[in-house]
Design a protein around this motif. Sequence first.
Motif, mmCIF file in Angstrom:
data_model
loop_
_atom_site.group_PDB
_atom_site.id
_atom_site.type_symbol
_atom_site.label_atom_id
_atom_site.label_comp_id
_atom_site.label_asym_id
_atom_site.label_seq_id
_atom_site.Cartn_x
_atom_site.Cartn_y
_atom_site.Cartn_z
ATOM 1 N N PHE A 1 0.587 -1.023 0.106
ATOM 2 C CA PHE A 1 -0.072 0.023 -0.294
ATOM 3 C C PHE A 1 1.190 1.196 -0.244
ATOM 4 N N VAL A 2 0.746 2.174 -0.833
ATOM 5 C CA VAL A 2 1.169 3.667 -0.695
ATOM 6 C C VAL A 2 0.455 3.989 0.181
ATOM 7 N N ALA A 3 1.774 3.774 0.961
ATOM 8 C CA ALA A 3 1.796 5.628 2.202
ATOM 9 C C ALA A 3 2.160 7.064 2.201
ATOM 10 N N PHE A 4 3.294 7.605 1.203
ATOM 11 C CA PHE A 4 3.103 8.709 0.984
ATOM 12 C C PHE A 4 4.055 8.599 -0.011
ATOM 13 N N ARG A 5 3.501 9.804 -1.197
ATOM 14 C CA ARG A 5 3.709 9.776 -2.153
ATOM 15 C C ARG A 5 3.681 11.682 -2.220
ATOM 16 N N HIS A 6 5.370 11.834 -2.565
ATOM 17 C CA HIS A 6 5.695 13.510 -2.535
ATOM 18 C C HIS A 6 5.835 13.750 -4.473
ATOM 19 N N ALA A 7 5.712 13.975 -4.895
ATOM 20 C CA ALA A 7 5.936 13.800 -6.054
ATOM 21 C C ALA A 7 7.272 14.706 -6.476
ATOM 22 N N SER A 8 8.006 15.879 -6.004
ATOM 23 C CA SER A 8 8.759 16.131 -5.665
ATOM 24 C C SER A 8 10.309 16.500 -4.980
ATOM 25 N N ALA A 9 11.053 17.169 -5.362
ATOM 26 C CA ALA A 9 11.758 17.616 -3.949
ATOM 27 C C ALA A 9 11.223 18.268 -3.086
ATOM 28 N N ALA A 10 11.516 18.264 -1.741
ATOM 29 C CA ALA A 10 10.850 19.794 -1.254
ATOM 30 C C ALA A 10 11.051 20.174 0.087
ATOM 31 N N PRO A 11 11.407 21.610 -0.045
ATOM 32 C CA PRO A 11 12.497 21.809 0.988
ATOM 33 C C PRO A 11 12.415 21.930 2.769
ATOM 34 N N ASP A 12 11.581 20.955 3.185
ATOM 35 C CA ASP A 12 11.146 20.281 4.704
ATOM 36 C C ASP A 12 11.415 18.808 4.284
ATOM 37 N N LEU B 1 7.856 16.499 6.103
ATOM 38 C CA LEU B 1 7.013 16.330 5.251
ATOM 39 C C LEU B 1 7.278 14.064 5.996
ATOM 40 N N LEU B 2 8.239 14.269 5.344
ATOM 41 C CA LEU B 2 7.992 12.351 5.968
ATOM 42 C C LEU B 2 7.835 12.743 7.151
ATOM 43 N N THR B 3 7.941 13.061 8.011
ATOM 44 C CA THR B 3 7.868 12.890 10.019
ATOM 45 C C THR B 3 6.621 13.048 9.786
ATOM 46 N N ASP B 4 5.483 14.002 8.840
ATOM 47 C CA ASP B 4 4.735 14.212 9.207
ATOM 48 C C ASP B 4 3.512 12.794 9.062
ATOM 49 N N ALA B 5 3.917 12.217 7.780
ATOM 50 C CA ALA B 5 3.846 11.485 7.012
ATOM 51 C C ALA B 5 3.660 9.923 8.284
ATOM 52 N N LEU B 6 4.509 9.244 8.383
ATOM 53 C CA LEU B 6 4.765 9.002 9.322
ATOM 54 C C LEU B 6 3.915 8.808 11.165
ATOM 55 N N ARG B 7 4.049 9.847 11.373
ATOM 56 C CA ARG B 7 2.552 10.183 12.229
ATOM 57 C C ARG B 7 1.830 10.008 11.974
ATOM 58 N N ARG B 8 1.132 9.705 10.837
ATOM 59 C CA ARG B 8 -0.359 10.234 10.724
ATOM 60 C C ARG B 8 -0.428 8.718 10.383
#
Length: 54
Positions: free
Chosen positions: A27-38, A42-49
């Motif tokens: 299951f795709v739990a998180f996807r971010h299409a391109s580079a992000a400033p922080d 973003l990944l920490t928030d996704a893992l927490r959720r």
Amino acid sequence: MRGPYGDWARLSEVSDAGALLVRPDRFVAFRHASAAPDATALLTDALRRILGHA
């Protein structure tokens, strides 16, 4: 990750600079299409959720 025919970015909707987090059940739990400033935030928030610690 580049596929031999350059299809990875198109199929996954994630560029080489993006992120894709897939659970063991595929299951795709998180996807971010391109580079992000922080990206770390973003990944920490996704893992927490995902783990129910939002």
